[in-house]
Design a protein around this motif. Structure first.
Motif, PDB file in Angstrom:
ATOM      1  N   PRO A 119       0.851  -1.202  -0.109  1.00  0.00           N
ATOM      2  CA  PRO A 119       0.008   0.034  -0.086  1.00  0.00           C
ATOM      3  C   PRO A 119       0.915   1.369  -0.015  1.00  0.00           C
ATOM      4  O   PRO A 119       0.551   2.159  -0.733  1.00  0.00           O
ATOM      5  N   THR A 120       2.107   1.242   0.498  1.00  0.00           N
ATOM      6  CA  THR A 120       2.839   2.380   0.669  1.00  0.00           C
ATOM      7  C   THR A 120       3.468   2.678  -0.459  1.00  0.00           C
ATOM      8  O   THR A 120       3.616   3.762  -1.166  1.00  0.00           O
ATOM      9  N   LEU A 121       3.954   1.601  -1.491  1.00  0.00           N
ATOM     10  CA  LEU A 121       4.394   1.692  -2.700  1.00  0.00           C
ATOM     11  C   LEU A 121       3.392   1.979  -3.696  1.00  0.00           C
ATOM     12  O   LEU A 121       3.472   3.046  -4.552  1.00  0.00           O
ATOM     13  N   LYS A 122       2.158   1.678  -3.584  1.00  0.00           N
ATOM     14  CA  LYS A 122       1.057   2.322  -4.420  1.00  0.00           C
ATOM     15  C   LYS A 122       0.745   3.709  -4.269  1.00  0.00           C
ATOM     16  O   LYS A 122       0.467   4.196  -5.398  1.00  0.00           O
ATOM     17  N   GLN A 123       0.943   4.159  -2.975  1.00  0.00           N
ATOM     18  CA  GLN A 123       0.695   5.569  -2.893  1.00  0.00           C
ATOM     19  C   GLN A 123       2.048   6.578  -3.242  1.00  0.00           C
ATOM     20  O   GLN A 123       2.076   7.589  -2.962  1.00  0.00           O
ATOM     21  N   ARG A 124       3.163   5.768  -3.720  1.00  0.00           N
ATOM     22  CA  ARG A 124       4.361   6.453  -4.139  1.00  0.00           C
ATOM     23  C   ARG A 124       4.979   6.935  -2.867  1.00  0.00           C
ATOM     24  O   ARG A 124       5.585   8.178  -2.961  1.00  0.00           O
ATOM     25  N   LEU A 125       4.666   6.494  -1.699  1.00  0.00           N
ATOM     26  CA  LEU A 125       5.455   7.335  -0.584  1.00  0.00           C
ATOM     27  C   LEU A 125       6.679   6.767  -0.336  1.00  0.00           C
ATOM     28  O   LEU A 125       7.718   7.183   0.612  1.00  0.00           O
ATOM     29  N   ALA A 126       6.931   5.508  -1.222  1.00  0.00           N
ATOM     30  CA  ALA A 126       8.185   5.096  -1.073  1.00  0.00           C
ATOM     31  C   ALA A 126       8.685   4.547  -2.579  1.00  0.00           C
ATOM     32  O   ALA A 126       7.892   4.471  -3.228  1.00  0.00           O
ATOM     33  N   ALA A 127      10.071   4.793  -2.865  1.00  0.00           N
ATOM     34  CA  ALA A 127      10.402   4.099  -4.226  1.00  0.00           C
ATOM     35  C   ALA A 127      11.784   3.442  -4.145  1.00  0.00           C
ATOM     36  O   ALA A 127      12.939   3.582  -4.665  1.00  0.00           O
ATOM     37  N   PRO A 128      11.711   2.237  -3.578  1.00  0.00           N
ATOM     38  CA  PRO A 128      12.803   1.611  -3.192  1.00  0.00           C
ATOM     39  C   PRO A 128      13.464   0.940  -4.826  1.00  0.00           C
ATOM     40  O   PRO A 128      12.718   0.745  -5.556  1.00  0.00           O
ATOM     41  N   SER A 129      14.772   0.794  -4.793  1.00  0.00           N
ATOM     42  CA  SER A 129      15.324   0.344  -6.139  1.00  0.00           C
ATOM     43  C   SER A 129      15.220  -1.091  -6.453  1.00  0.00           C
ATOM     44  O   SER A 129      14.884  -1.812  -7.689  1.00  0.00           O
ATOM     45  N   ASP A 130      14.908  -1.920  -5.258  1.00  0.00           N
ATOM     46  CA  ASP A 130      14.750  -3.525  -5.378  1.00  0.00           C
ATOM     47  C   ASP A 130      14.076  -3.972  -4.382  1.00  0.00           C
ATOM     48  O   ASP A 130      14.116  -3.449  -3.058  1.00  0.00           O
ATOM     49  N   LEU A 131      13.149  -5.001  -4.349  1.00  0.00           N
ATOM     50  CA  LEU A 131      12.620  -5.517  -3.371  1.00  0.00           C
ATOM     51  C   LEU A 131      13.125  -7.064  -3.028  1.00  0.00           C
ATOM     52  O   LEU A 131      13.295  -7.760  -4.267  1.00  0.00           O
ATOM     53  N   VAL A 132      13.489  -7.256  -1.900  1.00  0.00           N
ATOM     54  CA  VAL A 132      14.098  -8.550  -1.576  1.00  0.00           C
ATOM     55  C   VAL A 132      13.087  -9.335  -0.734  1.00  0.00           C
ATOM     56  O   VAL A 132      12.520  -9.144   0.123  1.00  0.00           O
ATOM     57  N   ASP A 133      12.180 -10.461  -1.383  1.00  0.00           N
ATOM     58  CA  ASP A 133      11.385 -11.129  -0.978  1.00  0.00           C
ATOM     59  C   ASP A 133      11.981 -12.375  -0.037  1.00  0.00           C
ATOM     60  O   ASP A 133      12.767 -13.081  -0.219  1.00  0.00           O
ATOM     61  N   LEU A 134      11.491 -12.286   1.296  1.00  0.00           N
ATOM     62  CA  LEU A 134      11.949 -13.279   2.109  1.00  0.00           C
ATOM     63  C   LEU A 134      11.058 -14.626   2.176  1.00  0.00           C
ATOM     64  O   LEU A 134      11.229 -15.627   2.987  1.00  0.00           O
ATOM     65  N   ALA A 135       9.993 -14.714   1.039  1.00  0.00           N
ATOM     66  CA  ALA A 135       8.875 -15.597   1.181  1.00  0.00           C
ATOM     67  C   ALA A 135       9.373 -17.053   0.943  1.00  0.00           C
ATOM     68  O   ALA A 135       9.032 -18.154   1.456  1.00  0.00           O
ATOM     69  N   THR A 136      10.732 -17.086   0.543  1.00  0.00           N
ATOM     70  CA  THR A 136      11.165 -18.435   0.017  1.00  0.00           C
ATOM     71  C   THR A 136      12.090 -18.971   1.057  1.00  0.00           C
ATOM     72  O   THR A 136      12.657 -20.208   0.922  1.00  0.00           O
ATOM     73  N   LEU A 137      12.376 -18.344   2.155  1.00  0.00           N
ATOM     74  CA  LEU A 137      13.122 -18.705   3.137  1.00  0.00           C
ATOM     75  C   LEU A 137      12.248 -19.505   4.134  1.00  0.00           C
ATOM     76  O   LEU A 137      11.989 -18.890   5.305  1.00  0.00           O
ATOM     77  N   SER A 138      12.261 -20.718   4.047  1.00  0.00           N
ATOM     78  CA  SER A 138      11.433 -21.553   4.816  1.00  0.00           C
ATOM     79  C   SER A 138      11.731 -21.272   6.262  1.00  0.00           C
ATOM     80  O   SER A 138      11.122 -21.707   7.345  1.00  0.00           O
ATOM     81  N   GLU A 139      13.045 -21.362   6.690  1.00  0.00           N
ATOM     82  CA  GLU A 139      13.621 -21.385   7.872  1.00  0.00           C
ATOM     83  C   GLU A 139      13.168 -20.079   8.658  1.00  0.00           C
ATOM     84  O   GLU A 139      13.306 -20.152   9.982  1.00  0.00           O
ATOM     85  N   LEU A 140      12.588 -19.244   7.918  1.00  0.00           N
ATOM     86  CA  LEU A 140      12.040 -17.975   8.795  1.00  0.00           C
ATOM     87  C   LEU A 140      10.571 -18.398   8.899  1.00  0.00           C
ATOM     88  O   LEU A 140       9.971 -17.338   9.629  1.00  0.00           O
ATOM     89  N   LYS A 141       9.793 -19.480   8.873  1.00  0.00           N
ATOM     90  CA  LYS A 141       8.690 -19.622   8.991  1.00  0.00           C
ATOM     91  C   LYS A 141       8.431 -20.743  10.128  1.00  0.00           C
ATOM     92  O   LYS A 141       9.110 -21.601  10.200  1.00  0.00           O
ATOM     93  N   GLY A 142       7.400 -20.569  11.046  1.00  0.00           N
ATOM     94  CA  GLY A 142       6.857 -21.570  12.023  1.00  0.00           C
ATOM     95  C   GLY A 142       7.074 -21.083  13.185  1.00  0.00           C
ATOM     96  O   GLY A 142       7.739 -20.016  13.501  1.00  0.00           O
TER      97      GLY A 142
END
Ligand SMILES: Cc1cc2nc3c(=O)[nH]c(=O)nc-3n(C[C@H](O)[C@H](O)[C@H](O)COP(=O)(O)OP(=O)(O)OC[C@H]3O[C@@H](n4cnc5c(N)ncnc54)[C@H](O)[C@@H]3O)c2cc1C
Ligand code: FES
Ligand code: FES
Lengths: 163, 263
Positions: free
Chosen positions: B36-59
């Motif tokens: 929602p923050t990006l949609k409102q252009r309140l931030a403009a990061p050059s890159d997004l690093v998704d943590l979703a694939t790191l299964s050790e961070l879940k549970g």
């Protein structure tokens, strides 16, 4: 730069070239032509865009298409049987007058299916609570709540006097 | 939304390397605040690093006297977890009243804590339960984590990996929910550890804090009524379009009493 995403949508494998910033709802509506999923806000609050991603209700306006890589997507178009027989939740919305203009309805139905699956036997208070993220400007919610209750917990539906 | 490059690293090390190397890289977890923050252009990061694939961070797992929740565990999974429900039911309740079901299916504890929204729910639990925020490089005590409005002790290239919650004897959480946004106008967690009591307050000020006057009284008698005569000073509390600081001060007392009753 565009990247390719491959996902299963309503049982069929689909691929598309998307920008990283393409929202999942934009992929569904603009590229795959599935316009049953609606967009009613830009603040993640209205729920018109609710679909199922790997069997969970999510707001497709607040997920990137690239994040759905390899996921199993169910949209309102995939709910009815191939011969057109309505899903029990769709049938319940028809039966209980759960819609007027219909704009919120795809999201409401998808959320209803999710609620009935997660909380079988839910009471009316719980169903209302669970609809916190789905807004309807028309119905006053009464018919929507009855429709969902009639599937999740048939015994809990009070006799209703239709005009 | 401005465009950015998207990365789904397979290891924590490559996620950290991306954050270090990219000009203005940002982590994306559940995306429920960031998108929602990006949609409102309140931030403009050059890159997004998704943590979703790191299964050790879940549970969620129990480790001795603590419940350890992986940073990428969703609010829905915390609320539904059998160990959290039986050992810290107040925390399961807290997770179950965040936003709405679709938000809870994607939003994560790591994202919520890192974001440090003054009206978010988890900060009350981090403070009241004296949680430890575990990152790739260190452990940060709950009391030292929240610095001010949307500001934490985290460094730019630091990733929360888990949050460790000591198991209390009793704990309860109650919030006065903003009827439109769902966020806490005020939320209070009260936790009892033997003869020690900790009270964490969110929503009321720029960041979560401990109500130490309440704690002292509750250590003598862990009952709602003991708080009846103890006023919270409105001086440092938020006043905004939703309500005044005096109203928030009043709510802190009411929510604390309800939280004790629920504990
Ligand atoms: C409609 C709506 C209602 C909501 N209602 C509530 C509510 O009632 N109560 C409440 O508390 N919250 C509420 N939220 C916020 C929600 O809980 C978010 O899930 C949460 O604030 C952010 O978590 P996320 O996983 O979505 O993080 P993201 O949005 O992906 O990230 C948020 C920030 O945290 C950083 N970050 C994420 N993960 C990590 C990590 N592991 N280490 C370091 N930095 C990290 C990101 O870089 C970003 O800056 C609501 C959100 C919406 C859209
Ligand atoms: S369009 Fe997704 S919540 Fe409104
Ligand atoms: S039927 Fe019109 S918005 Fe719900």
């Amino acid at each position: 730069m565009k990247t390719k995403v491959t996902l299963t949508v309503n049982g069929q494998e689909r691929s598309a070239e998307v920008e990283p910033r393409t929202l999942l709802v934009e992929l569904l509506r603009d590229q795959l032509g599935l316009t049953g999923t609606h967009v009613g806000c830009d603040t993640t609050q209205c729920g018109c865009c609710v679909i199922h991603v790997d069997d969970k209700a999510v707001k497709s306006c607040t997920m990137l298409a690239v994040q759905a890589q390899g996921c199993n997507i169910l949209t309102i178009e995939g709910l009815a049987a191939p011969d057109g027989t309505l899903h029990p939740m769709q049938e319940a919305f028809r039966e209980h007058h759960g819609l007027q203009c219909g704009f919120c309805t795809p999201g409401m139905v998808m959320m209803g299916v999710d609620i009935a699956r997660r909380l079988p036997g839910a009471d009316e208070k719980t169903v209302r609570e669970e609809l916190h993220g789905n807004l309807c400007r028309c119905t006053g919610y009464q018919g929507i709540v009855e429709a969902i209750l009639s599937v999740a917990n048939p015994g809990a539906v009070k006799e209703h006097h239709h005009a | 939304m401005h465009n950015f490059d998207y990365h789904a690293p397979k290891t924590l090390d490559s996620a950290l390397a991306l954050l270090r190397d990219k000009e203005d890289g940002k982590i994306i977890a559940g995306g429920m605040t960031l998108l929602p923050t990006l949609k409102q252009r309140l931030a403009a990061p050059s890159d997004l690093v998704d943590l979703a694939t790191l299964s050790e961070l879940k549970g969620v797992r129990r480790d001795g006297d603590e419940i350890v929740i992986g940073a990428m565990t969703t609010h829905a999974d915390v609320a539904a977890n059998a160990d959290v429900q039986s050992l810290i039911p107040g925390l399961a309740h807290l997770a179950s009243v965040i936003g709405d079901p679709a938000v809870r299916h994607r939003g994560t504890i790591g994202g919520s804590v890192a974001n440090a929204d003054p009206a978010a729910d988890y900060p009350a639990a981090v403070v009241a339960l004296n949680a430890t925020i575990v990152t790739n490089k260190r452990e940060i005590a709950g009391d030292d984590f929240f610095v001010s409005l949307f500001e934490t002790a985290l460094e730019r290239d630091e990733i929360i990996t888990s949050v460790r919650f000591p198991i209390p004897e009793r704990a309860g959480y109650e919030k006065f929910r903003h009827p439109a946004s769902g966020y806490a106008v005020v939320g209070v967690m009260v936790a009892k550890f033997g003869d020690k009591v900790r009270v964490g307050v969110t929503g009321a000020a720029g960041s979560a804090f401990r109500a130490t006057d309440f704690e002292a009284a509750l250590e003598k008698s862990f009952t709602p009524d003991v708080l009846l005569g103890i006023a919270v000073s409105p001086d440092d509390l938020l006043s905004d379009i939703h309500c005044t600081n005096e109203y928030r001060a009043h709510l802190v007392n009411v929510m604390a009493r309800r939280a004790i009753a629920a504990a």
